[in-house]
Design an enzyme around this catalytic site. Structure first.
Site, PDB file in Angstrom:
ATOM      1  N   TRP A 116      -5.261  -3.496  19.601  1.00 26.04           N
ATOM      2  CA  TRP A 116      -4.130  -4.076  18.608  1.00 26.04           C
ATOM      3  C   TRP A 116      -5.024  -5.062  17.711  1.00 26.04           C
ATOM      4  O   TRP A 116      -4.733  -5.126  16.620  1.00 26.04           O
ATOM      5  CB  TRP A 116      -3.163  -5.050  19.320  1.00 26.04           C
ATOM      6  CG  TRP A 116      -1.971  -5.289  18.448  1.00 26.04           C
ATOM      7  CD1 TRP A 116      -1.595  -5.115  17.148  1.00 26.04           C
ATOM      8  CD2 TRP A 116      -1.419  -6.516  18.599  1.00 26.04           C
ATOM      9  NE1 TRP A 116      -0.612  -5.636  16.552  1.00 26.04           N
ATOM     10  CE2 TRP A 116      -0.622  -6.793  17.298  1.00 26.04           C
ATOM     11  CE3 TRP A 116      -1.221  -7.694  19.698  1.00 26.04           C
ATOM     12  CZ2 TRP A 116       0.411  -7.879  17.523  1.00 26.04           C
ATOM     13  CZ3 TRP A 116      -0.476  -8.535  19.617  1.00 26.04           C
ATOM     14  CH2 TRP A 116       0.318  -8.622  18.320  1.00 26.04           C
TER      15      TRP A 116
ATOM     16  N   ASP B  30      -6.378   1.320  25.396  1.00 28.16           N
ATOM     17  CA  ASP B  30      -5.052   1.251  24.995  1.00 28.16           C
ATOM     18  C   ASP B  30      -4.880   1.158  23.209  1.00 28.16           C
ATOM     19  O   ASP B  30      -5.771   0.094  22.767  1.00 28.16           O
ATOM     20  CB  ASP B  30      -4.018   0.204  25.611  1.00 28.16           C
ATOM     21  CG  ASP B  30      -2.576   0.441  24.782  1.00 28.16           C
ATOM     22  OD1 ASP B  30      -2.016   1.347  25.087  1.00 28.16           O
ATOM     23  OD2 ASP B  30      -2.178  -0.669  24.224  1.00 28.16           O
TER      24      ASP B  30
ATOM     25  N   TYR C 100      -1.907   0.551  14.892  1.00 30.52           N
ATOM     26  CA  TYR C 100      -2.574  -0.525  14.787  1.00 30.52           C
ATOM     27  C   TYR C 100      -3.581  -0.463  13.351  1.00 30.52           C
ATOM     28  O   TYR C 100      -4.568   0.361  13.686  1.00 30.52           O
ATOM     29  CB  TYR C 100      -3.305  -0.523  15.867  1.00 30.52           C
ATOM     30  CG  TYR C 100      -2.633  -1.085  17.304  1.00 30.52           C
ATOM     31  CD1 TYR C 100      -1.355  -1.386  17.277  1.00 30.52           C
ATOM     32  CD2 TYR C 100      -3.286  -0.689  18.488  1.00 30.52           C
ATOM     33  CE1 TYR C 100      -0.532  -1.803  18.456  1.00 30.52           C
ATOM     34  CE2 TYR C 100      -2.499  -1.281  19.657  1.00 30.52           C
ATOM     35  CZ  TYR C 100      -1.156  -1.627  19.470  1.00 30.52           C
ATOM     36  OH  TYR C 100      -0.674  -1.957  20.594  1.00 30.52           O
TER      37      TYR C 100
ATOM     38  N   GLN D 103       4.774   0.357  29.544  1.00 29.22           N
ATOM     39  CA  GLN D 103       3.861  -0.608  28.666  1.00 29.22           C
ATOM     40  C   GLN D 103       4.925  -1.836  28.302  1.00 29.22           C
ATOM     41  O   GLN D 103       5.252  -1.852  27.006  1.00 29.22           O
ATOM     42  CB  GLN D 103       2.991  -0.193  27.766  1.00 29.22           C
ATOM     43  CG  GLN D 103       2.174  -1.113  27.225  1.00 29.22           C
ATOM     44  CD  GLN D 103       1.303  -0.837  26.128  1.00 29.22           C
ATOM     45  OE1 GLN D 103       0.823  -1.483  25.043  1.00 29.22           O
ATOM     46  NE2 GLN D 103       0.634   0.269  26.124  1.00 29.22           N
TER      47      GLN D 103
ATOM     48  N   TYR E 192       1.359  -5.700  28.580  1.00 26.71           N
ATOM     49  CA  TYR E 192       0.386  -6.052  27.337  1.00 26.71           C
ATOM     50  C   TYR E 192       0.697  -7.601  27.235  1.00 26.71           C
ATOM     51  O   TYR E 192       1.504  -8.190  27.713  1.00 26.71           O
ATOM     52  CB  TYR E 192       0.837  -5.273  25.923  1.00 26.71           C
ATOM     53  CG  TYR E 192       2.262  -5.649  25.411  1.00 26.71           C
ATOM     54  CD1 TYR E 192       2.537  -6.641  24.756  1.00 26.71           C
ATOM     55  CD2 TYR E 192       3.127  -4.612  25.334  1.00 26.71           C
ATOM     56  CE1 TYR E 192       3.753  -7.045  24.146  1.00 26.71           C
ATOM     57  CE2 TYR E 192       4.203  -4.431  25.069  1.00 26.71           C
ATOM     58  CZ  TYR E 192       4.714  -5.817  24.191  1.00 26.71           C
ATOM     59  OH  TYR E 192       6.165  -6.015  23.590  1.00 26.71           O
TER      60      TYR E 192
ATOM     61  N   LEU F  55      -2.423 -12.686  28.195  1.00 24.44           N
ATOM     62  CA  LEU F  55      -2.740 -14.127  27.781  1.00 24.44           C
ATOM     63  C   LEU F  55      -1.728 -14.686  26.717  1.00 24.44           C
ATOM     64  O   LEU F  55      -2.117 -15.567  26.238  1.00 24.44           O
ATOM     65  CB  LEU F  55      -4.140 -14.263  27.309  1.00 24.44           C
ATOM     66  CG  LEU F  55      -5.297 -13.829  28.252  1.00 24.44           C
ATOM     67  CD1 LEU F  55      -6.606 -14.059  27.369  1.00 24.44           C
ATOM     68  CD2 LEU F  55      -5.131 -14.306  29.527  1.00 24.44           C
TER      69      LEU F  55
ATOM     70  N   ARG G  27      -1.159 -13.499  23.791  1.00 21.90           N
ATOM     71  CA  ARG G  27      -1.440 -13.550  22.498  1.00 21.90           C
ATOM     72  C   ARG G  27      -2.607 -14.608  22.283  1.00 21.90           C
ATOM     73  O   ARG G  27      -2.766 -15.300  21.320  1.00 21.90           O
ATOM     74  CB  ARG G  27      -0.572 -13.401  21.206  1.00 21.90           C
ATOM     75  CG  ARG G  27       0.350 -12.181  21.344  1.00 21.90           C
ATOM     76  CD  ARG G  27       1.064 -12.021  20.112  1.00 21.90           C
ATOM     77  NE  ARG G  27       2.002 -13.100  19.834  1.00 21.90           N
ATOM     78  CZ  ARG G  27       3.172 -13.446  20.064  1.00 21.90           C
ATOM     79  NH1 ARG G  27       3.792 -12.680  21.126  1.00 21.90           N
ATOM     80  NH2 ARG G  27       4.006 -14.429  19.817  1.00 21.90           N
TER      81      ARG G  27
ATOM     82  N   GLY H 133      -6.408  -8.245  25.018  1.00 22.47           N
ATOM     83  CA  GLY H 133      -6.593  -7.960  23.563  1.00 22.47           C
ATOM     84  C   GLY H 133      -8.051  -8.398  23.191  1.00 22.47           C
ATOM     85  O   GLY H 133      -8.341  -9.496  23.610  1.00 22.47           O
TER      86      GLY H 133
ATOM     87  N   ARG I 292     -11.680  -9.113  20.735  1.00 23.41           N
ATOM     88  CA  ARG I 292     -11.991  -8.802  19.259  1.00 23.41           C
ATOM     89  C   ARG I 292     -13.663  -8.837  19.344  1.00 23.41           C
ATOM     90  O   ARG I 292     -14.341  -8.423  18.554  1.00 23.41           O
ATOM     91  CB  ARG I 292     -11.739 -10.039  18.692  1.00 23.41           C
ATOM     92  CG  ARG I 292     -10.509 -10.056  17.644  1.00 23.41           C
ATOM     93  CD  ARG I 292     -10.343 -11.224  16.807  1.00 23.41           C
ATOM     94  NE  ARG I 292     -10.163 -12.637  17.399  1.00 23.41           N
ATOM     95  CZ  ARG I 292     -10.892 -13.586  17.526  1.00 23.41           C
ATOM     96  NH1 ARG I 292     -12.185 -13.401  16.755  1.00 23.41           N
ATOM     97  NH2 ARG I 292     -10.809 -14.551  18.226  1.00 23.41           N
TER      98      ARG I 292
END
Ligand SMILES: NC(=O)c1ccc[n+]([C@@H]2O[C@H](COP(=O)([O-])OP(=O)(O)OC[C@H]3O[C@@H](n4cnc5c(N)ncnc54)[C@H](OP(=O)(O)O)[C@@H]3O)[C@@H](O)[C@H]2O)c1
Length: 319
Positions: free
Chosen positions: A21, A52, A57, A175, A203, A206, A208, A277, A279
């Site tokens: 995402w 996932d 996205y 999910q 999902y 944390l 987000r 998630g 980065r």
């Protein structure tokens, strides 16, 4: 890394799943693809075999980048790929669409962007109130027969909605959101999935990033997250205090805050894999230990109580 069977499928997935995402600029802003690609590589080295993503996205961006990377590295077959459909962004303004013809088109588009011949887990992103479940079932049967999809899953659905689909096709996985501060699914969805042997991949473990341990009472969190009541002001101050207490609990058992928060979700017997998630490589490296670390019942309840109280106080303060 630990692996576990996803529901009644034949997929053995890592207990940490790599979530894409973050390649959605409308929520996360522009995320540089270089460090993101390195995190996918780091994840593979650490034993993560489960990714996932969703067509929505970045309106195709996440699938496109993932497809390019796996093609370039020749690693497609080392991953179990889950993606989703629901948001029609091809025909005018974005809107939910789970009609038969649209599903077939969306699947074809995802296969092309991902540069693959099959999707391992194809998920409905959310509930579509105005499309008959029979339409979804017809499309799914065709996709399965054509070998384009191996298994089907759903996201953000309640048990009644799952029943409507389950009477028409096999639902292998749910999910939902689940974390120390988002526990609604413990009442109905998780027992339902346990009872029916449906895999669960949660999902926002944390919340987000809030439970990652990097934010203090006086931190300024910007962007879309800032709108949430726990991400600013008194709400953040109360949650940040709970996080400091949780860090002490984690330190006693050798876990950092993100590892502890992730481990807490994975301890629930209904949870198959937690979707992180990511980065940059540090993100995935910072949570994988959660797949194997033990967490005893006393500590699980201690953390649950700590954050239940903090969340209640934070929401009351935000009113
Ligand atoms: N089905 C759905 O409706 C739905 C909805 C949301 C998400 N998802 C899926 O679930 C995945 C995970 O959800 P999410 O992005 O909300 O997950 P999350 O893991 O709760 O939050 C991700 C954020 O946490 C922070 N973070 C990550 N690793 C960290 C670490 N090791 N230490 C400290 N902070 C860390 C990063 O933000 P900062 O560094 O900026 O703080 C990162 O962007 C998504 O990528 C997507 O695949 C599905």
């Amino acid at each position: 890394m630990k692996y576990t069977r996803l529901g009644k499928t034949d997929l053995d997935v890592s207990r940490i799943c790599f979530g894409c995402w973050q390649l959605s600029p409308s929520f996360w802003g522009e995320v540089p693809v270089g460090p993101w690609a390195d995190s996918v590589r780091a994840a593979l080295e650490l034993g993560v075999n489960f990714i996932d993503t969703a067509d929505a996205y970045g309106d195709g961006h996440a699938e496109t980048e993932l497809g390019k990377l796996l093609k370039q590295d020749g690693t497609r077959d080392q991953f179990i790929i889950a993606t989703k459909f629901y948001w029609n962004f091809a025909d005018g303004p974005r809107h939910p669409d789970t009609t038969h013809d649209y599903i077939l088109r969306a699947c074809e588009a995802s296969l092309q962007r991902l540069q693959t011949e099959r999707i391992d887990l194809y998920q409905i992103h959310a509930w579509d109130a105005i499309t008959r479940p029979d339409e979804v079932a017809k499309a799914f049967h065709q996709l399965k027969q054509a070998g384009k999809v191996r298994w089907f899953g759903v996201s953000n659905l309640n048990p009644e909605q799952m029943d409507l689909y389950r009477s028409r096709f096999e639902v292998s996985c749910l999910q939902p959101p689940y974390s120390l501060v988002a526990r609604d699914i413990e009442a109905r969805e998780l027992p339902y999935c346990l009872n029916h042997q449906i895999g669960v991949i949660n999902y926002s473990p944390l919340f987000r990033g809030l439970l990652g341990g990097n934010y203090k009472a006086d931190s300024t969190i910007t962007g879309n997250r800032a709108k949430g009541p726990l991400f600013h002001g008194e709400g953040l101050r109360i949650i940040a205090a709970a996080i400091e207490k949780a860090k002490t609990i984690g330190a006693e058992i050798g876990l950092t805050m993100p590892e502890l928060a992730m481990r807490w979700t994975l301890t629930h017997p209904a949870i198959t894999s937690a979707i992180a998630g990511v980065r940059k490589p540090e993100h995935i490296k910072g949570v994988v230990k959660a797949a194997e670390a033990p967490l005893d019942q006393r500590t699980w309840h201690q953390l649950a109580g700590l954050f239940a109280q903090a969340k209640a106080e934070a929401l009351a303060a935000a009113k």
